[in-house]
Write an enzyme that holds these catalytic residues in place. Sequence first.
Site, mmCIF file in Angstrom:
data_model
loop_
_atom_site.group_PDB
_atom_site.id
_atom_site.type_symbol
_atom_site.label_atom_id
_atom_site.label_comp_id
_atom_site.label_asym_id
_atom_site.label_seq_id
_atom_site.Cartn_x
_atom_site.Cartn_y
_atom_site.Cartn_z
ATOM 1 N N GLU A 1 26.676 -23.861 -10.406
ATOM 2 C CA GLU A 1 26.089 -23.234 -9.216
ATOM 3 C C GLU A 1 25.410 -24.245 -8.317
ATOM 4 O OE1 GLU A 1 22.917 -21.302 -6.775
ATOM 5 O OE2 GLU A 1 22.756 -22.850 -8.316
ATOM 6 N N ASP B 1 23.625 -24.402 -15.224
ATOM 7 C CA ASP B 1 23.366 -25.782 -14.808
ATOM 8 C C ASP B 1 22.042 -25.916 -14.070
ATOM 9 O OD1 ASP B 1 24.541 -24.331 -12.647
ATOM 10 O OD2 ASP B 1 25.026 -26.215 -11.633
#
EC number: 3.5.1.114
Length: 522
Positions: A209, A144
């Site tokens: 994350e 991400d």
Amino acid sequence: MTGHNTHWKLWKFIKVLLFSVIFSIIALLLVATVRTFTLDVGSGLHLGKWENTTTISLQLRTQQRQNLLANFKAAIRIPTVSFTETHVNTSALQEFDGLLRSVFPKVFSSSLVRHEVVGNYSHLFTIAGTDADLEPYMLLAHIDVVPANEADGWDAPPFSAQEINGFIYGRGTIDNKQSVMGILQALEYLLEKGYTPRRTFYIGLGHDEEVNGLHGAVNIVKLLKSRGVKLLYVLDEGLAVLDGVISGLDGPAALIGISEKGQTTVKLSVSTSPGHSSMPPRESSIGILASAVRRLEENPMPRLFGYGPERSTFEHLAHKFGLPLRFIMSNLWLFSPLLSRVLERKPDTNAFVRTTTAVTMFNSGVKINIIPSYAEAYVNFRIHSAQTLQEVLELVQSTISDDRVKIEMVNGFDPLPISSHDEQSFGFQIIKKTVLGMFPQLTVAPGICVGNTDSRHYRDITQDIYRFAPSWFKPGDPQRFHGVNERISIQNYEEIVQFYFQLMQNNDIMNLPPPHSSQHEL
């Protein structure tokens, strides 16, 4: 006569005292000078004393270069944005899953590799080694990215992966798809060449994350714990190669993160009686809260420079500075107070000195002629390694010292433990060996991450967590991280693939060389 004797004795005492002071100063200067020119904390490695496990080299052909670049660009073009813990781009994550399967066929078909999807969108790979007695390690990265808006001033659309002057522009190029794709591309090449690892290892790719990793990393760790897995070490993103970024440093340096600062967000609120602006009270909720916030900003957390990993960083780098900085950094036992006062003058270096205080939100009021009954502010603290979360909360309370201000912790955690980084630290030395094998001109030093990664969730299954990827940062590049014009050079991305290709093979070393094998020869 008595007076004369008294004066003589006094003068004798003063001379002895002066001599002692002068002698002490000379002795201190002598010790400091000797230390200045002898301190060189493991600047290199004597490769001849290492067990040689590297049998496969990677010479990229033109077509391979074109393919790995196309694969990386395709990854950047997929907007795998995490907005909040409950709002991620699931369609983009599904598309990214398909991309990985299509561009890394060996990884997904090899009998050596077990692939599992965790938390719907994260990935866990287990690469089986031939020696079950060797403790496994793990490589981490995250899929991400943070949001990006072209209107903020990008030179190219943030999800275009456009090439400009040898650089690929796009969100995720340095945080952290260069590691995602670099790790899997390296493994793909090794499998193509018939590689079988001696040491089992894992690859964990988190999908959230940027919003704390509560569904990705947390669930990967739960799965590994359920299987009784204990890791020799973990390598995640974090620090990088700094070239010209550290003022006065002779040459580039690779900083390997051995810890992370802790963090907490505190909510401050004040409730009073509402009123009309034509008849204001002596103090308003906004005024009371503003005073509390001002006290926090005017009274920063105590200086703690030299009591955390930053001391080791400066000592490792000291020999690469010219005088007088080399003299000061080689003798932090003497000059820590002086250096901390210099470092605290700039925001980027003040982060090494103390727990930082950042007021990030302030909310109050609904109409221009109404005195609000409620005001709130949010303050973020990044906690120095020598402090605890509880100590910070107590200091916040004592600094504000106003019962009208309600103090609530929104979230928080202590600084991460300091990972081992001496001559017998397997993970640190293997990473260092790989870095210096590729870039012999670098100085390698341990460092502290002032930001946070989801590697902190792995504390229960390993004692050593390192944070490093060989992305090269030149002046101005650190601001691209989560900022405008994030980019990576084509050459640097190829180097990242080479780094992981070499690292996987270096980890097949069974034992480190004997202590004191470090030399200044690489």
